[in-house]
Scaffold this motif. Structure first.
Motif, PDB file in Angstrom:
ATOM      1  N   GLY A   6       1.387  11.455   3.834  1.00 45.98           N
ATOM      2  CA  GLY A   6       1.641  11.078   2.188  1.00 45.98           C
ATOM      3  C   GLY A   6       3.117  11.543   1.900  1.00 45.98           C
ATOM      4  N   ILE A   7       4.015  10.607   1.557  1.00 48.44           N
ATOM      5  CA  ILE A   7       5.474  11.301   1.101  1.00 48.44           C
ATOM      6  C   ILE A   7       5.424  11.131  -0.497  1.00 48.44           C
ATOM      7  CG2 ILE A   7       7.954  10.977   1.294  1.00 48.44           C
ATOM      8  CD1 ILE A   7       7.447   9.725   4.116  1.00 48.44           C
ATOM      9  N   ILE A   8       5.797  12.221  -1.229  1.00 49.76           N
ATOM     10  CA  ILE A   8       5.855  12.480  -2.536  1.00 49.76           C
ATOM     11  C   ILE A   8       7.341  12.031  -2.744  1.00 49.76           C
ATOM     12  CG2 ILE A   8       5.749  13.711  -4.571  1.00 49.76           C
ATOM     13  CD1 ILE A   8       3.301  14.859  -3.519  1.00 49.76           C
ATOM     14  N   GLY A   9       7.868  11.004  -3.286  1.00 45.42           N
ATOM     15  CA  GLY A   9       9.145  10.592  -3.720  1.00 45.42           C
ATOM     16  C   GLY A   9       9.473   9.326  -3.101  1.00 45.42           C
ATOM     17  N   GLY A  10      10.182   8.283  -3.709  1.00 46.71           N
ATOM     18  CA  GLY A  10      10.222   6.945  -3.183  1.00 46.71           C
ATOM     19  C   GLY A  10      11.695   6.682  -2.756  1.00 46.71           C
ATOM     20  N   GLY A  11      12.565   7.805  -2.516  1.00 48.20           N
ATOM     21  CA  GLY A  11      13.831   7.684  -2.485  1.00 48.20           C
ATOM     22  C   GLY A  11      14.275   7.084  -0.996  1.00 48.20           C
ATOM     23  N   GLN A  12      15.752   7.323  -0.553  1.00 46.49           N
ATOM     24  CA  GLN A  12      15.994   6.853   0.743  1.00 46.49           C
ATOM     25  C   GLN A  12      15.602   7.684   1.927  1.00 46.49           C
ATOM     26  OE1 GLN A  12      18.232   7.683  -1.598  1.00 46.49           O
ATOM     27  NE2 GLN A  12      19.947   9.008  -0.910  1.00 46.49           N
ATOM     28  N   LEU A  13      15.427   9.038   1.709  1.00 47.55           N
ATOM     29  CA  LEU A  13      14.836   9.597   2.839  1.00 47.55           C
ATOM     30  C   LEU A  13      13.234   9.396   3.093  1.00 47.55           C
ATOM     31  CD1 LEU A  13      16.169  13.174   1.488  1.00 47.55           C
ATOM     32  CD2 LEU A  13      17.160  11.635   2.756  1.00 47.55           C
ATOM     33  N   ALA A  14      12.613   9.009   2.092  1.00 44.25           N
ATOM     34  CA  ALA A  14      11.372   8.519   2.401  1.00 44.25           C
ATOM     35  C   ALA A  14      11.433   7.036   2.936  1.00 44.25           C
ATOM     36  CB  ALA A  14      10.419   8.370   1.231  1.00 44.25           C
ATOM     37  N   ARG A  15      12.190   6.144   2.937  1.00 42.09           N
ATOM     38  CA  ARG A  15      12.659   5.146   3.393  1.00 42.09           C
ATOM     39  C   ARG A  15      12.716   5.005   4.677  1.00 42.09           C
ATOM     40  NH1 ARG A  15      15.176   0.136   1.072  1.00 42.09           N
ATOM     41  NH2 ARG A  15      16.351  -1.108   2.683  1.00 42.09           N
ATOM     42  N   MET A  16      13.643   6.158   5.290  1.00 41.64           N
ATOM     43  CA  MET A  16      14.237   6.416   6.540  1.00 41.64           C
ATOM     44  C   MET A  16      13.041   7.065   7.495  1.00 41.64           C
ATOM     45  SD  MET A  16      18.282   6.711   6.331  1.00 41.64           S
ATOM     46  CE  MET A  16      18.490   7.652   4.685  1.00 41.64           C
ATOM     47  N   MET A  17      12.111   7.457   6.942  1.00 43.88           N
ATOM     48  CA  MET A  17      11.033   8.140   7.706  1.00 43.88           C
ATOM     49  C   MET A  17       9.833   6.958   8.145  1.00 43.88           C
ATOM     50  SD  MET A  17       9.599  11.533   5.790  1.00 43.88           S
ATOM     51  CE  MET A  17      10.899  12.225   4.485  1.00 43.88           C
ATOM     52  N   ILE A  18       9.987   5.594   7.546  1.00 44.47           N
ATOM     53  CA  ILE A  18       8.923   4.709   7.814  1.00 44.47           C
ATOM     54  C   ILE A  18       8.934   4.221   9.137  1.00 44.47           C
ATOM     55  CG2 ILE A  18       8.024   2.593   6.888  1.00 44.47           C
ATOM     56  CD1 ILE A  18       9.271   3.156   4.094  1.00 44.47           C
ATOM     57  N   ALA A  19      10.405   3.858   9.433  1.00 44.52           N
ATOM     58  CA  ALA A  19      10.340   3.053  10.974  1.00 44.52           C
ATOM     59  C   ALA A  19      10.107   3.963  12.069  1.00 44.52           C
ATOM     60  CB  ALA A  19      11.746   2.565  10.964  1.00 44.52           C
ATOM     61  N   PRO A  20      10.420   5.292  11.762  1.00 44.26           N
ATOM     62  CA  PRO A  20      10.106   5.963  13.191  1.00 44.26           C
ATOM     63  C   PRO A  20       8.748   6.403  13.239  1.00 44.26           C
ATOM     64  CG  PRO A  20      11.688   7.476  11.664  1.00 44.26           C
ATOM     65  CD  PRO A  20      11.500   5.843  11.144  1.00 44.26           C
ATOM     66  N   ALA A  21       8.083   6.685  11.966  1.00 44.21           N
ATOM     67  CA  ALA A  21       6.448   6.957  11.963  1.00 44.21           C
ATOM     68  C   ALA A  21       5.924   5.758  12.454  1.00 44.21           C
ATOM     69  CB  ALA A  21       6.168   7.390  10.535  1.00 44.21           C
ATOM     70  N   THR A  22       6.269   4.599  12.124  1.00 48.61           N
ATOM     71  CA  THR A  22       5.415   3.504  12.437  1.00 48.61           C
ATOM     72  C   THR A  22       5.564   3.194  14.115  1.00 48.61           C
ATOM     73  OG1 THR A  22       6.011   2.113  10.208  1.00 48.61           O
ATOM     74  CG2 THR A  22       5.357   0.885  12.110  1.00 48.61           C
ATOM     75  N   GLU A  23       6.724   3.538  14.555  1.00 51.74           N
ATOM     76  CA  GLU A  23       6.883   3.372  16.178  1.00 51.74           C
ATOM     77  C   GLU A  23       5.850   4.600  16.634  1.00 51.74           C
ATOM     78  OE1 GLU A  23      10.934   4.135  16.378  1.00 51.74           O
ATOM     79  OE2 GLU A  23      11.626   1.895  15.809  1.00 51.74           O
ATOM     80  N   LEU A  24       5.582   5.652  16.058  1.00 55.31           N
ATOM     81  CA  LEU A  24       4.725   6.601  16.472  1.00 55.31           C
ATOM     82  C   LEU A  24       3.203   6.314  16.202  1.00 55.31           C
ATOM     83  CD1 LEU A  24       6.661   9.780  15.555  1.00 55.31           C
ATOM     84  CD2 LEU A  24       6.468   8.749  17.854  1.00 55.31           C
ATOM     85  N   GLY A  25       2.852   5.200  15.695  1.00 57.09           N
ATOM     86  CA  GLY A  25       1.725   4.956  15.143  1.00 57.09           C
ATOM     87  C   GLY A  25       1.204   5.834  14.102  1.00 57.09           C
ATOM     88  N   ILE A  26       2.177   6.089  13.280  1.00 62.20           N
ATOM     89  CA  ILE A  26       1.684   6.816  12.254  1.00 62.20           C
ATOM     90  C   ILE A  26       1.698   6.117  10.898  1.00 62.20           C
ATOM     91  CG2 ILE A  26       2.158   9.158  10.659  1.00 62.20           C
ATOM     92  CD1 ILE A  26       3.207  10.174  13.506  1.00 62.20           C
ATOM     93  N   GLU A  27       0.716   6.089  10.044  1.00 67.32           N
ATOM     94  CA  GLU A  27       0.914   5.301   8.674  1.00 67.32           C
ATOM     95  C   GLU A  27       1.608   6.168   7.640  1.00 67.32           C
ATOM     96  OE1 GLU A  27      -2.065   3.584   5.289  1.00 67.32           O
ATOM     97  OE2 GLU A  27      -3.066   4.104   7.329  1.00 67.32           O
ATOM     98  N   VAL A  28       2.519   5.653   6.955  1.00 70.46           N
ATOM     99  CA  VAL A  28       3.092   6.339   5.885  1.00 70.46           C
ATOM    100  C   VAL A  28       2.664   5.733   4.528  1.00 70.46           C
ATOM    101  CG1 VAL A  28       5.642   6.785   4.808  1.00 70.46           C
ATOM    102  CG2 VAL A  28       5.192   6.785   7.316  1.00 70.46           C
ATOM    103  N   ARG A  29       2.175   6.452   3.552  1.00 73.23           N
ATOM    104  CA  ARG A  29       1.949   6.284   2.120  1.00 73.23           C
ATOM    105  C   ARG A  29       3.183   6.879   1.184  1.00 73.23           C
ATOM    106  NH1 ARG A  29      -4.553   5.951   2.142  1.00 73.23           N
ATOM    107  NH2 ARG A  29      -4.726   4.580   3.728  1.00 73.23           N
ATOM    108  N   VAL A  30       3.423   6.342   0.527  1.00 69.47           N
ATOM    109  CA  VAL A  30       4.350   6.868  -0.403  1.00 69.47           C
ATOM    110  C   VAL A  30       4.092   6.918  -2.072  1.00 69.47           C
ATOM    111  CG1 VAL A  30       6.885   6.678  -1.375  1.00 69.47           C
ATOM    112  CG2 VAL A  30       6.670   6.251   1.015  1.00 69.47           C
ATOM    113  N   LEU A  31       4.191   8.017  -2.861  1.00 67.89           N
ATOM    114  CA  LEU A  31       4.220   8.100  -4.068  1.00 67.89           C
ATOM    115  C   LEU A  31       5.544   8.051  -4.735  1.00 67.89           C
ATOM    116  CD1 LEU A  31       2.394   8.618  -6.799  1.00 67.89           C
ATOM    117  CD2 LEU A  31       2.772  10.964  -6.311  1.00 67.89           C
ATOM    118  N   ALA A  32       5.789   6.760  -5.282  1.00 68.42           N
ATOM    119  CA  ALA A  32       7.143   6.573  -5.765  1.00 68.42           C
ATOM    120  C   ALA A  32       7.060   6.786  -7.297  1.00 68.42           C
ATOM    121  CB  ALA A  32       7.459   5.140  -5.517  1.00 68.42           C
ATOM    122  N   GLU A  33       8.257   7.042  -8.007  1.00 67.59           N
ATOM    123  CA  GLU A  33       8.360   7.482  -9.224  1.00 67.59           C
ATOM    124  C   GLU A  33       8.159   6.234 -10.193  1.00 67.59           C
ATOM    125  OE1 GLU A  33      10.115   8.491  -6.860  1.00 67.59           O
ATOM    126  OE2 GLU A  33      10.712  10.643  -7.128  1.00 67.59           O
TER     127      GLU A  33
END
Length: 378
Positions: A6-33
């Protein structure tokens, strides 16, 4: 079941964590402002990250909570920990990144080299510091400043009068941070990753170029960095990560002085602009590494994928809606450039994307990255 971050904050840093996490089979959830932020692809909740109930509801079914920024209040972080949520980096470490005066005090306790500094509560104290340091100094608001905001070079205490007035109006008192105006030859950044179990991975030290207080370019590894500098920067980064108990990515922003010392400028406990080059220039990007680290998974190799990597930020951007029109010409003219955009509306000075170029020749990589980025500027 997949691990969930779970990532708190919906900016570009969270955006750029999504693809590599997905490739590792990890689900990303974001609490955006707010709706439509950079990380909207994984925004499973929208709400105020300063509200404990909102954050606790978001964190209910994730394996670990981490951050796109350092601005979540300490009482909210404490509520997460009390509820049994794994929080990385933890509240004590984040407190250092949230308040620049706390940062300076903790660096002093760790024996880390840093500029002369003082916490000043009024113009008289600020003027005394100025008088002792050649009549000019850097004044910073302790909390909330970034990308040049909340930072002034002053030659008289009266130049910070409005900030002192704001402290008085706040009713809670408070202080400003004043630092010596460092005679530096360039700025550097050292990134390290640390798992909760203690494993650490160190990236090459890089040179950063700031314009108007905003990171504009990064050269990796730092040109003209001898073995002594490389070792000193790495040792300092590791000492700070361990001393503060940082988990996840840590960026240590540094001054290299004209007499070849390094001084700690600021810290970031998350992926950082100085590490964007790792997306295309390192075996493991800072975004993948952060996800690995906060989940306490084995860290990836940090070796460079090529002799040189250059990152150039796209600042401001074209008129709204015209960003995609620039891609084809930029790609055709600069096929070695990797262009990353953030899905953000343009605004003068705003980071809306960046370009990475890796290769064997530094001058060519610099040219290609700058030229590709220029396609997106009006």
């Amino acid at each position: 079941m997949a691990l969930r971050v779970g990532i708190i904050g919906g900016g570009q840093l969270a955006r750029m964590m999504i693809a590599p996490a997905t490739e590792l089979g990890i689900e990303v959830r974001v609490l955006a402002e707010a709706p439509g932020m950079s990380a909207s692809l994984a925004a499973t909740a929208i709400g105020d990250n300063r509200d404990a109930d909102t954050v606790l509801a978001f964190a209910r079914d994730v394996d670990v909570v981490t951050f796109d920024h350092e601005h979540v209040p300490q009482d909210v972080l404490a509520a997460l920990v009390e509820a049994g949520v794994r929080v990385h980096p933890g509240p004590e470490a984040l407190a250092v990144a949230q308040d620049k005066i706390v940062l300076r005090r903790r660096m002093a306790e760790l024996g880390a080299p840093q500029p002369d500094w003082a916490a000043v509560a009024d113009e008289e104290a600020l003027q005394a510091f100025l008088d002792d340091h050649g009549g000019r100094a850097v004044v910073k608001t302790p909390r909330g400043g970034y990308d040049g905001k909340g930072v002034r070079v002053v030659g008289a205490a009266t130049e910070a009068a409005d900030w002192f007035a704001a402290l008085a109006e706040d009713g809670r008192g408070g202080e400003l941070l004043v630092e010596e105006l460092v005679d530096f030859s360039r700025e550097l950044a050292q990134q390290v990753a640390r798992r909760p179990s203690g494993e650490i991975a160190v990236y090459p030290v890089v040179e950063t170029v700031q314009r108007d207080g905003v990171c504009a370019e990064v050269f990796a590894p730092a040109p003209r960095a001898d073995a002594r500098l490389v070792r000193a920067a790495a040792d300092l980064g590791v000492a700070i990560a361990e001393g503060l108990g940082v988990t996840g990515m840590l960026a240590v922003e540094l001054f290299e002085t004209t007499d070849q010392r390094i001084l700690v400028n600021e810290l970031a406990m998350r992926p950082h602009n100085s590490g964007h080059w790792t997306q295309d220039g390192a075996i493991t990007s800072q975004f993948e590494q952060h996800v690995r680290a906060v989940l306490d998974l084995p860290l990836g190799a940090t070796d460079a994928a090529a002799p040189w990597s250059v990152m150039v930020n796209i600042l401001g951007g074209p008129a709204e809606g015209a960003m995609t029109d620039r891609f084809a010409p930029a790609m055709a003219a600069h096929p070695t450039a990797k262009i990353h955009t953030y899905g953000k509306a343009p605004r003068p000075g705003r980071k809306v994307g960046h370009v990475n170029v890796v290769g064997d020749d530094l001058d060519d990589a610099v040219y290609q990255a700058r030229a590709a980025a220029a396609h997106f500027l009006d």
